[in-house]
Design an enzyme around this catalytic site. Sequence first.
Site, PDB file in Angstrom:
ATOM      1  N   ASP A 189       0.874  -1.165   0.000  1.00  0.00           N
ATOM      2  CA  ASP A 189       0.000   0.000   0.000  1.00  0.00           C
ATOM      3  C   ASP A 189       0.918   1.223   0.000  1.00  0.00           C
ATOM      4  O   ASP A 189       2.075   1.154   0.405  1.00  0.00           O
ATOM      5  CB  ASP A 189      -0.919  -0.011   1.223  1.00  0.00           C
ATOM      6  CG  ASP A 189      -2.175   0.817   1.000  1.00  0.00           C
ATOM      7  OD1 ASP A 189      -2.178   1.663   0.078  1.00  0.00           O
ATOM      8  OD2 ASP A 189      -3.155   0.636   1.743  1.00  0.00           O
ATOM      9  N   TRP A 190       0.392   2.342  -0.464  1.00  0.00           N
ATOM     10  CA  TRP A 190       1.235   3.515  -0.710  1.00  0.00           C
ATOM     11  C   TRP A 190       1.802   4.040   0.611  1.00  0.00           C
ATOM     12  O   TRP A 190       1.079   4.561   1.455  1.00  0.00           O
ATOM     13  CB  TRP A 190       0.415   4.574  -1.430  1.00  0.00           C
ATOM     14  CG  TRP A 190       0.525   4.516  -2.929  1.00  0.00           C
ATOM     15  CD1 TRP A 190       0.842   5.559  -3.746  1.00  0.00           C
ATOM     16  CD2 TRP A 190       0.345   3.391  -3.802  1.00  0.00           C
ATOM     17  NE1 TRP A 190       0.869   5.145  -5.068  1.00  0.00           N
ATOM     18  CE2 TRP A 190       0.569   3.819  -5.127  1.00  0.00           C
ATOM     19  CE3 TRP A 190       0.028   2.051  -3.589  1.00  0.00           C
ATOM     20  CZ2 TRP A 190       0.486   2.980  -6.228  1.00  0.00           C
ATOM     21  CZ3 TRP A 190      -0.062   1.193  -4.678  1.00  0.00           C
ATOM     22  CH2 TRP A 190       0.169   1.657  -5.975  1.00  0.00           C
TER      23      TRP A 190
END
Length: 767
Positions: free
Chosen positions: A228-229
């Site tokens: 995930d970012w």
Amino acid sequence: MNAMIPSELAVQEKASLTTGRDFWSTSGLESAGLPAVILTDGPHGLRLQAGASDHLGLADSVPATCFPPAVTLGSSFDVSLLERVGAAIGAEARAQGVGVVLGPGVNIKRSPLCGRNFEYLSEDPLVSGVLGSALVDGLQSQEVGASVKHFAANNQEADRMRVSADVDPRPLREIYLRAFERVVRNASPWTVMCSYNRINGVSAAENRWLLTDVLREDWGFDGIVVSDWGAVTDRVRSLNAGLDLEMPGNPGNSIQRISDAVASGELEESVLDEAVVRLAEFAKRARPATGPADLDANHALAREAAGKGIVLLKNDGNLLPVRAGTNVAVVGEFARTPRYQGAGSSQVNPTRVENLLDELGSVPGLGTIEFAPGYSLGVDAAPEAELFAEAVAVAGRADTVIFLLGLPSAVESEGFDRADLKLPAVQLALLEQVRAANPKVAVALVGGGVVEMPFADDVPAVLAAWLGGQAGGGALADVVTGKVNPSGRLAETIPLRLEDTPAALDFPGEHGHVRYGEGIFVGYRWHDARKAAVRYPFGHGLSYTDFEYTDLAVEKYDDGLRATVTLRNSGGVAGREIVQLYVGLPGSGVARAPRSLAAFACFELAAGESTRVELLVDRSELAYWDTRVEGWTVEPGTYEVSAASSSRDVRLSAGIELAGDVVPVAINSETTLGELMADPIGGAVMAQFAGDALSGITGGSGDDEASAMMTSMLGSMPIGRLLNFPGSPMTREGLDQLIGAIHGARAAAAAGVPVPLRGSAVGDSRG
């Protein structure tokens, strides 16, 4: 290295492939023939940012079809529909040169307070897994990759970047990993996105057990794991765990960190090579952009999907559908200012937006349609006397009132959770006044999650319209006027109160930890096991017609079950029924819900039409995660199989005996007498060794009741404790002989060679 990767690549070149080039694209390597790949947000429509980059939906994005979010798609229970939606999103992605759409989200709706529940499909892992697989299949049919997220146990937004989800093995496997497992095994997604949170203290991005042992080795995943970012804190530890691609990436830091780790021996270059091979295969899958997608067809599909996701919760007196010639009052600002999606990274820039008011106005044959906004959409909106008076007057002149209630957009979003399940007080106050003026009120609920509904007993009709996407206004008009017969079903329980929900006392946790204290009893499993009242149960949904179930038959099929039942549309209009099959095991030796969903399917029937429905239950849906053997076990017994229209609307049931699996109990001095006697080999050996000698302990006095009580007590006693009884026929030497004989008999049975049992565990007091 793999032939796809030139062996002369420097460590820094290989390291560059494992981190993003910028916010939305991977680092290609022209010298190796590897193109950069664009990844962009979904999951209910393309969010390709046109200018500045962010992951919270704040920057502008190119126009794309905004399909209904997962909360609505999940309520359709329609596999083929979700596959078509996935394909449409994939076609729009290909037209824009996008290689991967970040979705679907298959996390479980553990608590109704989770601010991102609108992005997730269900509280049930079967529904989440089956429908998630359909979305992946559709996306990837267009040669665009899916990224199944957020892996794993990401069930809240509060402290999401670091909180530890502390989950026991059974609920982790049976509830929170189950949907991911189904999608990986059945749909082979190109990528899996790891979540921000920790699981039992270990960051998902650095969790080798999760990303390698379970995902790759157990489930056979052969794609890439993407973060995930911003989820990665240590690039080397995450590479060692099995995380291939860091996004959005920080090439200046990560490339040097990896290179230094290889040079120092902290990271084996072979580990880097494995990730690079997977990333190269991933990059080779990317395809160039195609021609434009059919946005008109996609808008029509969005309207169909929204209509099939609307749930008719109540319809006393058949108030709905609104008939021709009916004068209608439409009350509520949502009717002209629709809320059709949630906020955050999934926020789509729609190609167009329909609203209920305009769409009702275009329906031929209706009487007059009057509108009153009634309330403002702000979070803290106060009653406005002029708006209230106008709404009451409009309602009083109408034959039927369509009243839109709902949550403001600022209440539901990625990044934070809801504070409660309450609707705005101003809306509820207006509803009371409108009901007084005209009791024929159909309430349509707008929002991405469940709410408390204190008005439910006081109005004749209630619809869960959820978030309908860009065509949601038209879909709601279709349903209330009968153009579409509602067929949605609740993919999550609607409780009476927040306090009644399973995680109410364990959400969102404290001091960096959240305890999943409800165990496997999530959603309807919790409510049904407690026999607790709910507002509307899981799977519930009404229709403008009726369906009859007859002639249920259940039989063994392959490793699972096959159930057949006759379904008849006994009403006067065509309709669509979601047949749900639940399985339970009364008297189970482990904690279970009374029944769990094991299969479901959609069937469309004309008025009076019948069909024979077949539902298959895979063996995996009968198994529980057995912590004794760290694997799936089917418990022997008589299973109750129920054809139902909700978890509490069981139409027909039948029993079937299953032999199940024999799980050898560990044999040592701490094994209880009850466990030993229940074990086929252990019980037989014990009987031969001890004979009737134990009757002196169990109470062979002729008093049957006392003997039964003593036997029951001894069932939970470790066999080693039998040595402590005065005059016990069991000796230390005999106990060792007994344990050894059982192990020998098990080994012989495994080899197919019978071994005679020698000696006796019964001796005199001299040992």
